[in-house]
Design a protein around this motif. Sequence first.
Motif, PDB file in Angstrom:
ATOM      1  N   ARG A 255       0.836  -1.213   0.000  1.00 32.70           N
ATOM      2  CA  ARG A 255       0.000   0.000   0.000  1.00 32.70           C
ATOM      3  C   ARG A 255       0.864   1.253   0.000  1.00 32.70           C
ATOM      4  O   ARG A 255       0.532   2.245  -0.662  1.00 32.70           O
ATOM      5  CB  ARG A 255      -0.925   0.002   1.219  1.00 32.70           C
ATOM      6  CG  ARG A 255      -1.945  -1.125   1.219  1.00 32.70           C
ATOM      7  CD  ARG A 255      -2.943  -0.960   2.356  1.00 32.70           C
ATOM      8  NE  ARG A 255      -3.618  -2.215   2.648  1.00 32.70           N
ATOM      9  CZ  ARG A 255      -3.405  -2.940   3.729  1.00 32.70           C
ATOM     10  NH1 ARG A 255      -2.544  -2.531   4.650  1.00 32.70           N
ATOM     11  NH2 ARG A 255      -4.065  -4.072   3.922  1.00 32.70           N
ATOM     12  N   GLU A 311     -11.013  -9.803  -7.739  1.00 33.85           N
ATOM     13  CA  GLU A 311     -11.207  -8.398  -7.371  1.00 33.85           C
ATOM     14  C   GLU A 311     -11.601  -8.271  -5.906  1.00 33.85           C
ATOM     15  O   GLU A 311     -11.098  -7.393  -5.191  1.00 33.85           O
ATOM     16  CB  GLU A 311     -12.288  -7.772  -8.251  1.00 33.85           C
ATOM     17  CG  GLU A 311     -11.854  -7.531  -9.683  1.00 33.85           C
ATOM     18  CD  GLU A 311     -12.953  -6.866 -10.495  1.00 33.85           C
ATOM     19  OE1 GLU A 311     -12.869  -5.641 -10.695  1.00 33.85           O
ATOM     20  OE2 GLU A 311     -13.909  -7.557 -10.906  1.00 33.85           O
ATOM     21  N   LEU A 314      -8.532  -8.791  -3.651  1.00 29.53           N
ATOM     22  CA  LEU A 314      -7.579  -7.689  -3.620  1.00 29.53           C
ATOM     23  C   LEU A 314      -8.147  -6.439  -2.956  1.00 29.53           C
ATOM     24  O   LEU A 314      -7.445  -5.766  -2.189  1.00 29.53           O
ATOM     25  CB  LEU A 314      -7.110  -7.346  -5.039  1.00 29.53           C
ATOM     26  CG  LEU A 314      -5.815  -8.027  -5.493  1.00 29.53           C
ATOM     27  CD1 LEU A 314      -6.062  -9.499  -5.777  1.00 29.53           C
ATOM     28  CD2 LEU A 314      -5.247  -7.347  -6.727  1.00 29.53           C
ATOM     29  N   THR A 315      -9.382  -6.112  -3.245  1.00 30.20           N
ATOM     30  CA  THR A 315      -9.943  -4.849  -2.757  1.00 30.20           C
ATOM     31  C   THR A 315     -10.565  -4.979  -1.376  1.00 30.20           C
ATOM     32  O   THR A 315     -10.243  -4.217  -0.465  1.00 30.20           O
ATOM     33  CB  THR A 315     -10.989  -4.327  -3.754  1.00 30.20           C
ATOM     34  OG1 THR A 315     -12.003  -5.331  -3.956  1.00 30.20           O
ATOM     35  CG2 THR A 315     -10.341  -4.020  -5.090  1.00 30.20           C
ATOM     36  N   ASP A 316     -11.457  -5.949  -1.214  1.00 26.79           N
ATOM     37  CA  ASP A 316     -12.187  -6.058   0.053  1.00 26.79           C
ATOM     38  C   ASP A 316     -11.323  -6.634   1.167  1.00 26.79           C
ATOM     39  O   ASP A 316     -11.340  -6.133   2.295  1.00 26.79           O
ATOM     40  CB  ASP A 316     -13.433  -6.933  -0.128  1.00 26.79           C
ATOM     41  CG  ASP A 316     -14.395  -6.351  -1.155  1.00 26.79           C
ATOM     42  OD1 ASP A 316     -14.295  -5.131  -1.424  1.00 26.79           O
ATOM     43  OD2 ASP A 316     -15.234  -7.092  -1.697  1.00 26.79           O
ATOM     44  N   GLY A 319      -7.329  -4.620   0.826  1.00 28.66           N
ATOM     45  CA  GLY A 319      -7.266  -3.162   0.835  1.00 28.66           C
ATOM     46  C   GLY A 319      -6.431  -2.564  -0.273  1.00 28.66           C
ATOM     47  O   GLY A 319      -5.949  -1.433  -0.162  1.00 28.66           O
ATOM     48  N   LEU A 320      -6.247  -3.299  -1.379  1.00 26.13           N
ATOM     49  CA  LEU A 320      -5.531  -2.764  -2.536  1.00 26.13           C
ATOM     50  C   LEU A 320      -6.527  -2.258  -3.569  1.00 26.13           C
ATOM     51  O   LEU A 320      -7.707  -2.590  -3.525  1.00 26.13           O
ATOM     52  CB  LEU A 320      -4.637  -3.842  -3.160  1.00 26.13           C
ATOM     53  CG  LEU A 320      -3.596  -4.486  -2.237  1.00 26.13           C
ATOM     54  CD1 LEU A 320      -2.833  -5.571  -2.977  1.00 26.13           C
ATOM     55  CD2 LEU A 320      -2.633  -3.447  -1.697  1.00 26.13           C
ATOM     56  N   SER A 321      -6.058  -1.469  -4.493  1.00 25.69           N
ATOM     57  CA  SER A 321      -6.915  -0.945  -5.561  1.00 25.69           C
ATOM     58  C   SER A 321      -6.455  -1.509  -6.902  1.00 25.69           C
ATOM     59  O   SER A 321      -5.280  -1.392  -7.255  1.00 25.69           O
ATOM     60  CB  SER A 321      -6.857   0.586  -5.594  1.00 25.69           C
ATOM     61  OG  SER A 321      -7.549   1.082  -6.725  1.00 25.69           O
ATOM     62  N   MET A 322      -7.377  -2.097  -7.635  1.00 20.60           N
ATOM     63  CA  MET A 322      -7.029  -2.615  -8.952  1.00 20.60           C
ATOM     64  C   MET A 322      -6.663  -1.493  -9.917  1.00 20.60           C
ATOM     65  O   MET A 322      -6.038  -1.738 -10.942  1.00 20.60           O
ATOM     66  CB  MET A 322      -8.188  -3.434  -9.513  1.00 20.60           C
ATOM     67  CG  MET A 322      -8.314  -4.831  -8.941  1.00 20.60           C
ATOM     68  SD  MET A 322      -6.847  -5.849  -9.250  1.00 20.60           S
ATOM     69  CE  MET A 322      -6.871  -5.964 -11.027  1.00 20.60           C
ATOM     70  N   GLU A 323      -7.049  -0.264  -9.588  1.00 23.88           N
ATOM     71  CA  GLU A 323      -6.647   0.871 -10.420  1.00 23.88           C
ATOM     72  C   GLU A 323      -5.145   1.105 -10.368  1.00 23.88           C
ATOM     73  O   GLU A 323      -4.574   1.746 -11.253  1.00 23.88           O
ATOM     74  CB  GLU A 323      -7.377   2.144  -9.952  1.00 23.88           C
ATOM     75  CG  GLU A 323      -8.887   2.088 -10.063  1.00 23.88           C
ATOM     76  CD  GLU A 323      -9.365   2.044 -11.504  1.00 23.88           C
ATOM     77  OE1 GLU A 323      -8.575   2.419 -12.401  1.00 23.88           O
ATOM     78  OE2 GLU A 323     -10.522   1.637 -11.738  1.00 23.88           O
ATOM     79  N   CYS A 325      -2.991  -1.473 -10.224  1.00 24.11           N
ATOM     80  CA  CYS A 325      -2.342  -2.661 -10.776  1.00 24.11           C
ATOM     81  C   CYS A 325      -1.775  -2.323 -12.153  1.00 24.11           C
ATOM     82  O   CYS A 325      -2.517  -1.903 -13.049  1.00 24.11           O
ATOM     83  CB  CYS A 325      -3.343  -3.814 -10.868  1.00 24.11           C
ATOM     84  SG  CYS A 325      -2.626  -5.349 -11.494  1.00 24.11           S
ATOM     85  N   TYR A 351      -9.446  -2.981 -16.489  1.00 23.85           N
ATOM     86  CA  TYR A 351      -8.314  -2.165 -16.031  1.00 23.85           C
ATOM     87  C   TYR A 351      -7.237  -2.190 -17.118  1.00 23.85           C
ATOM     88  O   TYR A 351      -6.345  -3.049 -17.107  1.00 23.85           O
ATOM     89  CB  TYR A 351      -7.759  -2.716 -14.710  1.00 23.85           C
ATOM     90  CG  TYR A 351      -8.820  -2.931 -13.661  1.00 23.85           C
ATOM     91  CD1 TYR A 351      -9.341  -1.859 -12.942  1.00 23.85           C
ATOM     92  CD2 TYR A 351      -9.339  -4.202 -13.409  1.00 23.85           C
ATOM     93  CE1 TYR A 351     -10.330  -2.042 -11.992  1.00 23.85           C
ATOM     94  CE2 TYR A 351     -10.325  -4.394 -12.459  1.00 23.85           C
ATOM     95  CZ  TYR A 351     -10.813  -3.317 -11.751  1.00 23.85           C
ATOM     96  OH  TYR A 351     -11.796  -3.505 -10.815  1.00 23.85           O
TER      97      TYR A 351
END
Length: 843
Positions: A255, A311, A314-316, A319-323, A325, A351
Motif C-alpha cells: 500500500r 477483485e 484484492l480490494t475487500d 485493501g488494494l486498488s485494482m486501479e 495494478c 483495467y
Amino acid sequence: MPNFCAAPNCTRKSTQSDLAFFRFPRDPERYSRELLVTRSHKCRIWVENCRRADLEAKTSDQLNKHYRLCAKHFDPAMVCKTSPYRTVLKDTAIPTIFDLTSHLKNPHTRHRKRIKELTEEDLRKIKERRLASSIEQLASKKDAVEDSTSTTEDEPQLSTEEKECREYLRSLFEVVVMLGKQSIPLAACKASEAEYMSNNFQALLDYRMNAGDEALKKRFQATAVNTEYVSATQQNQLLDICENTVREEMLMEVRESRFFSLVSGDLVEFANEKHLPLFVHFVNQHNVLREEFLDFMSFDGDESALVERLEAQLTDRWGLSMEDCRGQAHKATGTSTTKMKAVAVLLMEKYPLALHMPCSHMALNVHLANSLPFPNVQVVMETLRRIGAFFRTPFTQEELEKAVSTHYQKNEEKGASLKQACGSAWTEQHNVFDVLLDMLPPLLLCMDGIRDNDEGKFADTVAANAYSVAETLSDFEIIVTVVILKNVLTFTRAFGRNLQGETLDVFFAANSLTAVLHSLNEVNDNIDVYHEFWYEEAVSVANVMEIPVKVPRLFLRKQRAADVGEIQAEAYFKEYVTVPVIHGIMQEVEDMFSETNLKALKCLSLVPAVMGQMKFNTTEENYADVYRNDLPSPDTLPAELHCWRIKWKHRGKEVRLPTTIHETLQLPDVKFFPNVNSFLKVLSALPVLKLEDNKSDKASDRLQAHLDSVPAKQWNKSLAMLNVNTHVKHDLDVMVDKYCRLYPEDDPETEAGEVAEADAGEVAEADAGEVAEAEAGEVADADAGEVAEAEAGEVAEADAGEVAEADAGEVAEADAGEVAEADAGEVAEADAGEVAEEEAVAK
C-alpha cells in the motif's frame, strides 16, 4: 553572478574554485523534532562564529538570501558529496574554521568584512545564549519522554488472570510460528480409532512444559495425559491469526508503494479443491523490487466468477486498488492455461493498465508452449515436468549420464556438452526443446534401464514412473511435436533470453519484436517447405530410437468410423501439428506484446545506461502517454526529461552510468526529478522485469520447495504462508491482541468442548437443559408431568403425619434451586427453569 564567501579574511568566490558554497540556515521547520530547538538558533551561531558585526542586524531571511560560506570553514566530516554535482552539509554542521588574525599583519588595508572585537560582555551573552539553547533542547527531550510515559500510563491495566492468559496464548503462537517456519504439519495421526497418538503440536507443548514454560504448566498440569491440550478448532484459529498477521505486514508495504503487479502460480490442490497461488510484484520504500506470496484463491467457477473473486480478494480483503495494478502474469499449465488467458483478457478490459506480460521467472519459450491448448503439446509439457521431478530422485541423474555416455560414445564432445546441459532445472531453460530433442534417445535408454531395475537400486514407484515416461517418449506423435516446437521456438529463443536479462537487454528485446514476428510470418508463408524439413528430422530421430512412423491410433479409429479415406502421415502432422503450432505461437506473441506493452518496455530508456547506449538520443516522450496519469506533474515531463538527459550526458568521466532501475532509484539526485522517479517506480513493478535477488529468494521457488517437502495429504494453506514468508517480521503480542479481540468468548480457564466431570461424593450440577445426575450414579429425572421416582422403584413418601395433598389438576411447581427432600437422604435436584409437576394422590 558569482557567490562570495562571507567569512572574514576569505576572498574565495564560486567562479575561482570548485568549492561548494552554503547559504545561512533559515527554515527550522524542515528539521526533525529532536533538532528543532537547536536549528532555530543555528543561524545566529553561524553569525557569532563569523565575528562579523555588520551581520548581526540582519534577519535570518536576509542572511539566507544574500550571504554564503564556503566549504573551507567547515569540518570536512560535516561536508557530504552526494554526487559530482551536489554537495550538502550534515544537519549538525557549524562553521568553526576561520582566519581572524591575518588582517593584523596589514593594518592599513581596508576591510569590507570587519571583524568584531568581542568584549567580556559579548562573551558572556554568547555563553548565556548557548546555555539557554542547551537547556531548551534538554527540556524538549524531557517532554518527549514524559509524553511516552503518559501514553504508557494510559494503557489499560490487565488483571493477573488476563496476564496469565496472554502469556499462555503467546506460548501457543510461538509454537505455531516455529512449526510453520520448519514446514512441520500440526495434523494429528491416529493408529486406530481407539488409540490416540500425540500430534506435533501436542508434543511441542509437552516439551515446552518440561523445559519450564510456566504459562503452559499452569494451564495443563492437572490435565490427563491422553487429553488433547488444544482442540482442532482452536489450532485453526491460531493458524488464521498467524497467517493474517504476516500477510498484513506485507500488504502495508504494498500500500505504501501504491503500484504493483499481480502474479499467479500453478494450481495447488487442498482437500480435493484446486487453488491458485497469488503473488504481488512491487517496489518497496527502499526502492527494492520484491515479489511476495500472499494467499491461495479457489479456482472454482468460470472465468467471470474467477475475476470477481480476484477483485474481491484484492480490494475487500487486502485493501488494494485494482486501479493501481500495472501488470499481470499467470504461470498456468495444462488445462488451466485457457482459463487464465480468458481471466487476463477480462481484467485488461476493466483495467487497461493491468498489462498482461510474461512472468520474469519462467522462460518465454516454456510459457509459449504452455499456452498452446493442443493435447499433443500439453502431453509434451506434462512429460517435461515429470522428467524434471523424476531426475531429482537419488541415483537417477547418474543413470542418465551413463545413458548419454553410452549413446554418444562415438561423439564424446557432444556427450560432454549434453551432460553439462542436462544439469539442474534444464527442463525450465530457454533452450529446453533443443536439449530435449538431443536427449530423446539416451532418455529412452535410461528409462528402460531404470524400469528393468536389474540391480534393485530403485524403488517400485520409481520404476513405474520410468515405464510411464518411456511409453510417452516412444510415441512418434510426441517426437514430431518436440521437433516442431524446437524449430518454431528457435525464432523466439534469443528474444526471450533478452527479455529476462538486464535492463538494457529488455529494452533491445522490445525493439527487436518486429524482427521476430517477421521471421514467424516468413515461416508461415512457406510452411510447406519448412514442414518437409522438420518432418524428415522427426523421422530420422524416430529411426534412431527404433520407433515406427505412423498416424496416431485414435485418429485412425475416428477416420474409419467416419468412412474417410486414409491420410498420409506427413500430411496429417502438417495439418494437425505444424500449422496449429506456428499459428498459436504467432498469436500468443502478438497478444503478449501488444502496442501498449511495447510502449511501456521502451520507456526503459530512462535508465542512464540505456541512454548512454543510445547516445542520449532517446524519445521517452513518445511513449509516456501510457502512464501520464501516474506522474505528479505530467505537463513538465518534456522539460524534465531534457534535463535528465543533459545531466547524464555531461557527467564527469569518473561517474558510472546506473545500469538498472534499482540503481537509478537509489541515486539521491533522482528525487529532484519527480516525474522520472515516479515513471521508474511504475516500470519496475512490471512482472516481466527480473528480481534483483538470487533465484533462491523468489517466493514462487520457496512455495514449491515447501510443497515438495510436505506430503500432499498434510498440505495446509496457513502453514505454507508462514513457511514461504519466514523473512517477514512478526510480533507475537500483535497476534495475541488479535486473538483476544476476535475470540473474546473463549473462556481462558477451560478448553473448548471440555465436559464438566463431578468427583465421587460430590453433587453433580447440570447446566440448563442437561440431565441432573444424583449422587452415586442415581438419576432423578423430573420431566414435566412425570412423577419423581426414587431408586429401585421406591416412591418418595412424606414424613409421618404430613400429607402432601393437592387438588385434582393442581400442579406443584419447584423453582430453580428448591430442594425436594425424599426419605433416606436422597436428593432430587431440578434444573433452572424446569417445572417438576406431580399429581396429588389421595391415600
